[in-house]
Structures are given as C-alpha cells and as structure tokens.
Design an enzyme around this catalytic site. Structure first.
Site, short mmCIF file in Angstrom:
data_model
loop_
_atom_site.label_atom_id
_atom_site.label_comp_id
_atom_site.label_asym_id
_atom_site.label_seq_id
_atom_site.Cartn_x
_atom_site.Cartn_y
_atom_site.Cartn_z
CG ASP A 80 -0.18 -0.05 2.55
OD1 ASP A 80 0.79 -0.82 2.65
OD2 ASP A 80 -0.55 0.69 3.47
CD GLU A 142 4.24 0.59 6.83
OE1 GLU A 142 5.04 0.89 7.73
OE2 GLU A 142 3.87 1.41 5.95
ZN LIG Z 1 6.82 2.33 3.86
#
Ligand SMILES: [Zn+2]
Length: 383
Positions: A80, A142
């Site tokens: 992401d 993340e």
């Molecule tokens: Zn990163």
C-alpha cells in the site's frame, strides 16, 4: 512462462493504485496489486498463497516461496501507499515515469519497487540449489493500521529465520526503531454554573492534575531510558491534543487529552499503558472524577535485532555500513514476534517518501539487486 522484465514490473506496481488510509474516503483495496504480483511470482516458480484479511473486502497479504527446507530468508514489503495530492505532482502519481535517471510515481520509493527488485534478484537463482527457502512477503495496510503484518504475526505460521524489509533506508541496514503509542485520556466530571463550584466537578481541573502527572512520568522515563544510537536518544511523550468544556461560565463536564509516546527498544508497550493508567488513577485520586485511558491506534512496538546477529553482520558486510537506528516505525516488530531476525534495508530515501513527486533514483537499483543476491546466496544457499 517467465516473469516480466524489471522496468515493466516497477511501472506496473505504480499504475495499480493501492492507497490505504484511516480515512474511509481515501482507503482502497490492494487485491488487484496482490493478484498481479502473485502472477509474476508464479511465473518465477514461486508457490503462492494469497491470504485475505478477515473482515475487510479486497485486502490481502501475499506469501510466495521458492525452494524448500527449514528456516529461510523473507524479503518483505508493504503493497500500500499513503494517499497523495495529485494537483501538487508534476505528473500523474499513478504513472511510472522515468525522467532524469529517476523513476517517479506514488510508491516508487515507499516501497512498491522493492517487491519487483526481490523478484528480479530471485530470478537469477535455481531453487534446486536452495537449502532454505526464499519467501517474498507482500502486506496490506502498513500505512494505516498495519493490519496485514498483524495478521501474519497472529497466524503464527513460521515464514523464515531472517527477514529484510525494503523500506527506504538509503541502502543502509537498520536494526532498531522506536515504537509508537497513541493514547487518549478522558476525564468526566459534572457540569454546572460557574458561580458556585459546589454545583459541579471540573474535568478540566482534573486534567490539569493529569497533565502534571504525565509530564512528571515523562521526566522519569527520560531519566531512566537512553539510547545514544537514536538521533533523539530518549523516549518522547507529546501532549498533542486537548479538548474540554464549552463556555467560561460553565464548569467543565468532560475533558479529553491525546498523547503520543515513542518508546525505545526494550520498553514494553503494555507495561507503559499499565503505568499510564496507574499514574492517571493516582492524579485523580479523591477528586470524584471518572476517567478512562484508551488506545487511539493499536500501536507499533519498538524493534531491535541484536547487533551480533548473523543477519545484521551480513547486511553490514554487503552494504559496507554499520547498522543504524531510525525514527520511523515499520512492520518489523510483528515479524520479530515470529522469531525472525529483522533488518530494514531498502533502496529508497525516506526524504522522498510521502511527498509529491516521489521517486526512486535509478542508480539505487543495481546496488540493491547486488545486496539481495548476496543475501539469497548467504541465507538460502550457503547457510
Ligand atoms: Zn513504507
């Protein structure tokens, strides 16, 4: 069938949007990107497992393994990106554009490119030579909740013995970072007319005591904990947000404070939360005020991989740099929970991350491939 050539992979990863955000209006799934990556991994001979994230549509982690045996080397990255402001970019952020020896695009530096580089490095090996498997781990979310890495740790299924996470570190190994806790403190009293204090119980005055206690705790933490390898050598505690009351002539009925705490490696998040609760209890003793301490985010533990671990020594050798400490949090602590040694080491520069016109300098690609091939040689073949 063979995996596509490197530049095609690098550009494709940028073209497939995979923004993750705590704000639902920006948040997107990463499934299209995971599917594309899974296809390349299969073409490269990997065994591929797509793990859906429970309770969220269109988000998944990818675990792809090449070769067999115990232990193994994990090359990990998040799929992401943060959201972006397209009007501040000089090009379409979702287009991989090569200009001035740089690859521009959202996620080029942080950190989609690393996944393509891991595949490219693996392509030079015959998995029949592996005594330990090579695993490519691609995670979701993340940048928002770290839900992907948490799910990997909760599943508990061992992935390998060593893990390298390709976050932007300028090709230098990082073995330590601080943790991130964000906690809220809510004090509830009784509103009433300001002309007669006996008509209420001021939450704001209670919070004043809480703030004094929390700042005294900060002094103690900073006196007790210090690690000179960090640019800011002590744990930090920031009072970041406060809201209470509404009008000068009303006794404040409720007040809320949000704090950010960055613990050093060795400081245990749950123990810190426990102490915070005790200190708030103590500050409000005998005031008759209600209070609660709660998490604003799940939090990221601090991370440390021992300086004398084989992974740290090998990455130091391959890069020519001593392992460092950084200020940003990563998925590393969740992989550490699975008994892996973890080093953060990637080609990008953190100064180009989360910025308009994010880019990866092309001259970082060959050195990174060389490091990755060295790691595979060392941990999949020789070890
Ligand atoms: Zn990163």
């Amino acid at each position: 069938m063979h995996q596509p050539e490197l530049m095609h992979m690098l550009k494709r990863l940028i073209e497939i949007p995979s923004v993750s955000s705590v704000s639902p209006s920006h948040d997107m799934g990463n499934r299209p990107l995971i599917d594309e990556l899974a296809g390349w991994c299969e073409a490269g001979g990997f065994r591929v497992e797509v793990r859906h994230l429970e309770g969220v549509a269109d988000k998944a982690n990818l675990v792809a393994s090449l070769g067999k045996g115990p232990g193994g080397l994990v090359l990990a990255g998040h799929t992401d990106t943060v959201p972006c402001d397209p009007h501040l970019w000089s090009q379409d952020p979702f287009q991989g554009v090569v200009r001035d020896d740089r690859l521009y695009g959202l996620g080029s530096c942080d950190m989609k490119s690393f996944l393509a580089l891991a595949l490219e490095a693996a392509a030079g090996f015959d998995p029949k030579d592996f005594r330990h498997p090579l695993v490519i781990l691609a995670t979701a979310d993340e940048e928002s909740s770290m839900r992907g890495a948490r799910a990997i740790a909760e599943a508990g299924q061992p992935l390998g013995r060593q893990a390298v996470i390709g976050e932007p570190t300028n090709l230098r190994p990082v073995r330590m970072h601080k943790g991130i806790l964000m906690e809220g403190i809510r004090v509830t009293g009784q509103a009433g007319h300001s002309s007669d204090p006996s008509l209420g119980n001021s939450a704001l005055e209670g919070m004043h005591r809480v703030m004094g206690e929390v700042l005294a705790w900060r002094d103690e933490l900073q006196a007790r904990h210090r690690n000179p390898q960090f640019q800011v050598a002590v744990p930090t505690l920031n009072l970041g947000h406060i809201h209470g009351g509404d009008n000068p002539n009303r006794i404040c009925g409720q007040c809320e404070l949000h704090i950010d705490l960055r613990p050093l490696p060795g400081m245990e998040p749950d123990a810190l939360r426990q102490t915070l609760t005790e200190r708030v209890d103590k500050a409000l003793q005998d005031t008759g005020l209600d209070h609660e301490v709660f998490r604003l985010i799940p939090g990221v533990p601090p991370m440390e991989t021992p300086a004398d671990s084989e992974l740290v020594r090998v990455t130091e050798e391959l890069t020519g740099h001593a392992a460092e400490a950084v200020a940003f949090g990563t998925e590393g602590p969740f992989l550490r929970q699975m008994d892996m040694d973890v080093v953060i080491l990637g080609p990008g520069d953190i100064r180009q991350a989360h910025q308009p016109d994010e880019y990866l300098a092309l001259d970082r690609i060959e050195p990174m491939l060389k490091i990755l091939r060295g790691l595979i040689q060392r941990f999949c073949i020789h070890a």
